[in-house]
Design a protein around this motif. Structure first.
Motif, PDB file in Angstrom:
ATOM      1  N   PHE A 116       7.586  -2.852   8.570  1.00 20.60           N
ATOM      2  CA  PHE A 116       7.398  -4.024   9.438  1.00 20.60           C
ATOM      3  C   PHE A 116       6.585  -3.683  10.687  1.00 20.60           C
ATOM      4  CE2 PHE A 116      11.115  -5.264   6.945  1.00 20.60           C
ATOM      5  CZ  PHE A 116      10.741  -6.545   6.560  1.00 20.60           C
ATOM      6  N   PHE A 117       6.436  -2.402  10.980  1.00 17.96           N
ATOM      7  CA  PHE A 117       5.712  -1.962  12.178  1.00 17.96           C
ATOM      8  C   PHE A 117       4.363  -1.332  11.829  1.00 17.96           C
ATOM      9  CE2 PHE A 117      10.152  -2.164  13.047  1.00 17.96           C
ATOM     10  CZ  PHE A 117      10.274  -2.574  14.366  1.00 17.96           C
ATOM     11  N   TYR A 118       4.210  -0.951  10.575  1.00 15.67           N
ATOM     12  CA  TYR A 118       3.001  -0.229  10.138  1.00 15.67           C
ATOM     13  C   TYR A 118       1.781  -1.139  10.134  1.00 15.67           C
ATOM     14  CZ  TYR A 118      -0.257   1.884   6.763  1.00 15.67           C
ATOM     15  OH  TYR A 118      -1.367   2.373   6.136  1.00 15.67           O
ATOM     16  N   ARG A 119       0.687  -0.666  10.727  1.00 11.45           N
ATOM     17  CA  ARG A 119      -0.581  -1.397  10.656  1.00 11.45           C
ATOM     18  C   ARG A 119      -1.588  -0.519   9.930  1.00 11.45           C
ATOM     19  NH1 ARG A 119       2.237  -4.509  10.924  1.00 11.45           N
ATOM     20  NH2 ARG A 119       2.880  -5.999  12.503  1.00 11.45           N
ATOM     21  N   PRO A 120      -2.194  -1.013   8.848  1.00 10.06           N
ATOM     22  CA  PRO A 120      -3.059  -0.146   8.035  1.00 10.06           C
ATOM     23  C   PRO A 120      -4.304   0.287   8.802  1.00 10.06           C
ATOM     24  CG  PRO A 120      -3.211  -2.427   7.294  1.00 10.06           C
ATOM     25  CD  PRO A 120      -2.115  -2.386   8.317  1.00 10.06           C
ATOM     26  N   MET A 121      -4.676   1.548   8.594  1.00 12.46           N
ATOM     27  CA  MET A 121      -5.902   2.088   9.193  1.00 12.46           C
ATOM     28  C   MET A 121      -7.051   1.961   8.196  1.00 12.46           C
ATOM     29  SD  MET A 121      -4.779   3.053  12.107  1.00 12.46           S
ATOM     30  CE  MET A 121      -5.900   4.230  12.846  1.00 12.46           C
ATOM     31  N   ILE A 125      -9.034  -4.241   0.703  1.00 13.37           N
ATOM     32  CA  ILE A 125     -10.068  -4.899  -0.117  1.00 13.37           C
ATOM     33  C   ILE A 125      -9.391  -5.937  -1.012  1.00 13.37           C
ATOM     34  CG2 ILE A 125     -11.877  -4.535  -1.856  1.00 13.37           C
ATOM     35  CD1 ILE A 125     -11.901  -1.536  -0.788  1.00 13.37           C
ATOM     36  N   GLU A 126      -8.247  -5.536  -1.559  1.00 13.86           N
ATOM     37  CA  GLU A 126      -7.528  -6.417  -2.494  1.00 13.86           C
ATOM     38  C   GLU A 126      -6.069  -6.446  -2.048  1.00 13.86           C
ATOM     39  OE1 GLU A 126      -5.715  -5.806  -6.955  1.00 13.86           O
ATOM     40  OE2 GLU A 126      -7.620  -4.835  -6.506  1.00 13.86           O
ATOM     41  N   ASP A 127      -5.559  -7.628  -1.705  1.00 13.49           N
ATOM     42  CA  ASP A 127      -4.174  -7.724  -1.242  1.00 13.49           C
ATOM     43  C   ASP A 127      -3.222  -7.523  -2.420  1.00 13.49           C
ATOM     44  OD1 ASP A 127      -1.726  -8.222  -0.191  1.00 13.49           O
ATOM     45  OD2 ASP A 127      -2.188 -10.199   0.616  1.00 13.49           O
ATOM     46  N   GLY A 128      -2.527  -6.387  -2.407  1.00 14.96           N
ATOM     47  CA  GLY A 128      -1.637  -6.027  -3.522  1.00 14.96           C
ATOM     48  C   GLY A 128      -0.523  -7.016  -3.774  1.00 14.96           C
ATOM     49  N   TRP A 463       0.141  -1.392  -3.439  1.00 18.15           N
ATOM     50  CA  TRP A 463      -0.995  -1.548  -4.366  1.00 18.15           C
ATOM     51  C   TRP A 463      -2.305  -1.737  -3.591  1.00 18.15           C
ATOM     52  CZ3 TRP A 463       1.908   0.487  -7.525  1.00 18.15           C
ATOM     53  CH2 TRP A 463       3.123  -0.043  -7.964  1.00 18.15           C
ATOM     54  N   SER A 464      -2.242  -2.316  -2.379  1.00 14.88           N
ATOM     55  CA  SER A 464      -3.455  -2.465  -1.546  1.00 14.88           C
ATOM     56  C   SER A 464      -4.041  -1.087  -1.236  1.00 14.88           C
ATOM     57  CB  SER A 464      -3.126  -3.160  -0.223  1.00 14.88           C
ATOM     58  OG  SER A 464      -2.587  -4.435  -0.443  1.00 14.88           O
ATOM     59  N   TRP A 465      -3.135  -0.122  -1.026  1.00 19.63           N
ATOM     60  CA  TRP A 465      -3.565   1.253  -0.722  1.00 19.63           C
ATOM     61  C   TRP A 465      -4.074   1.949  -1.979  1.00 19.63           C
ATOM     62  CZ3 TRP A 465      -4.587   5.142   2.582  1.00 19.63           C
ATOM     63  CH2 TRP A 465      -4.400   6.459   2.151  1.00 19.63           C
ATOM     64  N   VAL A 466      -3.307   1.852  -3.056  1.00 24.16           N
ATOM     65  CA  VAL A 466      -3.618   2.582  -4.293  1.00 24.16           C
ATOM     66  C   VAL A 466      -4.934   2.120  -4.909  1.00 24.16           C
ATOM     67  CG1 VAL A 466      -2.866   2.870  -6.705  1.00 24.16           C
ATOM     68  CG2 VAL A 466      -1.229   3.206  -4.860  1.00 24.16           C
ATOM     69  N   ASN A 467      -5.233   0.836  -4.811  1.00 27.09           N
ATOM     70  CA  ASN A 467      -6.389   0.297  -5.538  1.00 27.09           C
ATOM     71  C   ASN A 467      -7.711   0.391  -4.773  1.00 27.09           C
ATOM     72  OD1 ASN A 467      -4.994  -0.279  -7.902  1.00 27.09           O
ATOM     73  ND2 ASN A 467      -4.204  -2.200  -7.068  1.00 27.09           N
ATOM     74  N   ARG A 468      -7.756   1.237  -3.759  1.00 31.17           N
ATOM     75  CA  ARG A 468      -9.042   1.519  -3.089  1.00 31.17           C
ATOM     76  C   ARG A 468      -9.767   2.607  -3.890  1.00 31.17           C
ATOM     77  NH1 ARG A 468      -8.331   3.955   1.902  1.00 31.17           N
ATOM     78  NH2 ARG A 468      -6.915   5.187   0.642  1.00 31.17           N
ATOM     79  N   PRO A 469     -11.093   2.540  -3.977  1.00 30.08           N
ATOM     80  CA  PRO A 469     -11.827   3.480  -4.841  1.00 30.08           C
ATOM     81  C   PRO A 469     -11.479   4.953  -4.609  1.00 30.08           C
ATOM     82  CG  PRO A 469     -13.307   1.791  -4.013  1.00 30.08           C
ATOM     83  CD  PRO A 469     -11.979   1.552  -3.358  1.00 30.08           C
ATOM     84  N   GLN A 470     -11.373   5.377  -3.325  1.00 29.80           N
ATOM     85  CA  GLN A 470     -11.131   6.807  -3.076  1.00 29.80           C
ATOM     86  C   GLN A 470      -9.735   7.230  -3.531  1.00 29.80           C
ATOM     87  OE1 GLN A 470     -11.550   4.293  -0.954  1.00 29.80           O
ATOM     88  NE2 GLN A 470     -11.289   4.931   1.186  1.00 29.80           N
ATOM     89  N   GLU A 471      -8.775   6.320  -3.468  1.00 27.45           N
ATOM     90  CA  GLU A 471      -7.417   6.665  -3.900  1.00 27.45           C
ATOM     91  C   GLU A 471      -7.342   6.653  -5.429  1.00 27.45           C
ATOM     92  OE1 GLU A 471      -3.643   8.041  -2.897  1.00 27.45           O
ATOM     93  OE2 GLU A 471      -5.493   7.863  -1.754  1.00 27.45           O
ATOM     94  N   LEU A 472      -7.999   5.657  -6.045  1.00 24.08           N
ATOM     95  CA  LEU A 472      -8.023   5.583  -7.512  1.00 24.08           C
ATOM     96  C   LEU A 472      -8.619   6.851  -8.109  1.00 24.08           C
ATOM     97  CD1 LEU A 472      -9.124   1.886  -8.171  1.00 24.08           C
ATOM     98  CD2 LEU A 472      -6.899   2.907  -8.693  1.00 24.08           C
TER      99      LEU A 472
END
Length: 554
Positions: A116-121, A125-128, A463-472
């Protein structure tokens, strides 16, 4: 927010201490400043080339403290099975840090959790939260069959608090019938579609146990619902994940099983998969065996066996293979349930799909499976993953149900190394995030709780994090070659190994394995380059042959 910040501030007796020495697996010892925030334990150092430690309080399972004179030692045991040690000079400061960590790592309020406090850095690209909506999954089903419909009978979660608002049911069964069936199934979990087998049109359903009780109560609507999935003249299989005596005893508490007289077209098979409280004990024993460095060979083997972990892996895989066999080889439909239908049932239905459906072996397909068969299906993640193997408090509802599922997937991945688009790192990542995460995906125990907490609006999806090209790229298996076949894993004891990537990960260095993996990736890339060159030269040769007939090769 301010009241919540105040709550954190009251728990932090000493926010920072200088001159703390940190020991952690496979990394050099670091001296630096320890800071406590509302969600993290941070150790930063002025030393060159040292990696800061950022540890979520929610990842801390337990701590132990001891003193040698005025030098305090705190051992922090994490839910991801890592152990780190802090050396703090001064008894008072050490005790303050220890009690603050204990308080911050056992906060009960979900809304105070880090997601609830985390803001993505990173750029989303795609809302999981929108990646795997039931209505989209249903479109795939509609392209294969018109015998099912999406029902909104549970749209406000009132009929079954652990089901999602949309469920797939036989087309000919109306919502009024579903309401009656819900009163006959444990927790209101009436039979719903889990998987449709494209090859032969057979289905797998899941549910809670029927509430037959000691008087053999029956429900005509329930019989009608599950019979609606049978082809004329065909039988179905009910796979009950409890031993027959456990299912018999359930009658005394109002539960039970489907009686042959009322379900003549269904054959019931009992496959005993341990209940969640037994599994937690199994995990604790396994991790204790893996961390004891003083073993003789026979002591290690006997402790490994006594943990029963590999036996649990075998039982779950065997039952999943049975479900897959009924569908693919017998051409029969299957209903799976245990008691509640939220633990062993989901292990079986999701693993059967890994075996049967090549789509589930892709990265996106596996995410969809976790979303559909675990998160939407009401596996109580918050309860099951509240503690891991090191907790000192008595387990209540904790159990490594999801970790066992991931272990089973790893066993299949190891036996079929080219059939999965994802690698072992993806499975380890899911284990870690189920227990402690900056993302909201695994918070709560059901779709209803997630809706009430407004997670899609207030937190970021894993999934928003995982589905970024560099993570995939990091999670992709370099050996993957799509395989459209059903894959049958061996469940012989010799075929099942200890999942070292989780259980021995912090006990011995993976440097050599990592280097071998890098080399393999390099060879595969080089091979692709050569293949491209060969194809290019072939095209050039064909071109020359058409231009100069004398060049025709014999």
């Amino acid at each position: 927010m301010s009241a919540e910040i105040m709550e954190f501030a009251e728990l932090i007796k000493t926010p920072r201490v200088d001159g703390v020495v940190l020991h952690r697996p496979f990394m050099p010892t670091v001296e630096g400043t320890l800071c406590l925030t509302g969600h993290h334990l941070i150790l930063s150092s002025r030393q060159d080339n040292t990696e800061e430690l950022w540890l979520l309080h929610s990842n801390i399972d337990s701590i132990e403290k001891r003193f040698v004179g005025s030098l305090g030692h705190i051992t922090v045991k994490c839910k991801d099975l890592r152990m780190i040690q802090l050396e703090i000079t001064g008894m008072e400061e050490c005790l303050n840090i220890a009690s603050s960590i204990e308080a911050l790592s056992t906060l009960d309020s979900v809304s105070l959790m880090y997601p609830f406090f985390y803001r993505p850095m990173f750029e989303v690209i795609e809302d999981g939260w929108n990646s795997f909506l039931p209505q989209n999954a249903f479109k795939d089903l509609e392209s294969m069959t018109d015998e099912w419909r999406l029902s909104e009978v549970n749209k406000d979660f009132s009929l079954c608090p652990s089901y999602p608002p949309l469920v797939a049911v036989p087309k000919d069964v109306d919502d009024e019938t579903l309401k009656k069936v819900a009163t006959f199934r444990h927790g209101g979990r009436f039979p719903v579609l889990s998987y449709y087998h494209k090859k032969n049109g057979m289905v797998m359903m899941r549910a809670g146990q029927p509430l037959t009780g000691t008087n053999g109560r029956r429900c005509k609507e329930d019989e009608k619902l599950i019979n609606a999935t049978l082809r004329p003249g065909k039988r179905g299989y009910i796979i009950d994940t409890r031993a027959i005596n456990v299912a018999q005893q359930a009658k005394a508490r109002g539960g039970g099983f489907e009686l042959e007289a009322n379900y003549p077209q269904w054959r019931r098979i009992h496959k005993a998969i341990e209940r969640y409280n037994v599994l937690q004990e199994s995990l604790i024993k396994l991790v204790e065996a893996c961390n004891d460095q003083s073993h003789s060979m026979d002591r290690w083997l006997s402790k490994l066996e006594a943990s029963n972990w590999q036996t649990n892996v075998k039982e779950i895989l065997t039952t999943a293979c049975l479900a897959a066999q009924c569908i693919d080889r017998e051409g029969a439909s299957v209903l799976v349930h245990g008691t509640e239908g939220t633990d062993s049932t989901l292990q079986v239905t999701s693993l059967a799909q890994i075996i049967l459906d090549p789509g589930c072996r892709t990265i996106k397909g596996f995410q969809s499976l976790v979303e559909r068969e675990w998160l939407q299906a009401g596996h109580p993640f918050q309860q099951r993953c509240a503690q891991s193997a090191f907790s000192n408090s008595k387990p209540r509802y904790e159990a490594p149900v999801f970790l066992l599922f991931l272990d089973c997937v790893w066993q299949i991945l190891r036996q079929f190394p080219c059939s999965f688009e994802f690698n072992e790192s993806f499975l380890v990542l899911l284990f870690e995030h189920a227990y402690a995460s900056q993302f909201g995906t695994f918070l709560g125990n059901s779709a209803a709780e997630r809706a009430r907490l407004c997670l899609p609006e207030k937190t970021v999806s894993l999934w928003s994090w995982v589905n970024r090209p560099q993570e995939l790229e990091r999670l992709t298996n370099p050996l993957y070659e799509p395989n459209s076949l059903v894959i049958w894993p061996s469940v012989a004891p010799q075929s099942l190994l200890l999942w070292e990537g989780v259980f021995l990960r912090w006990n011995r260095s993976s440097k050599c394995l990592d280097e071998a993996y890098e080399e393999m990736v390099h060879i595969i890339e080089y091979n692709k380059e050569l293949q491209t060159k060969v194809n290019s030269l072939r095209r050039q040769l064909a071109q020359l042959e058409t231009e100069d007939p004398l060049l025709h090769t014999p």
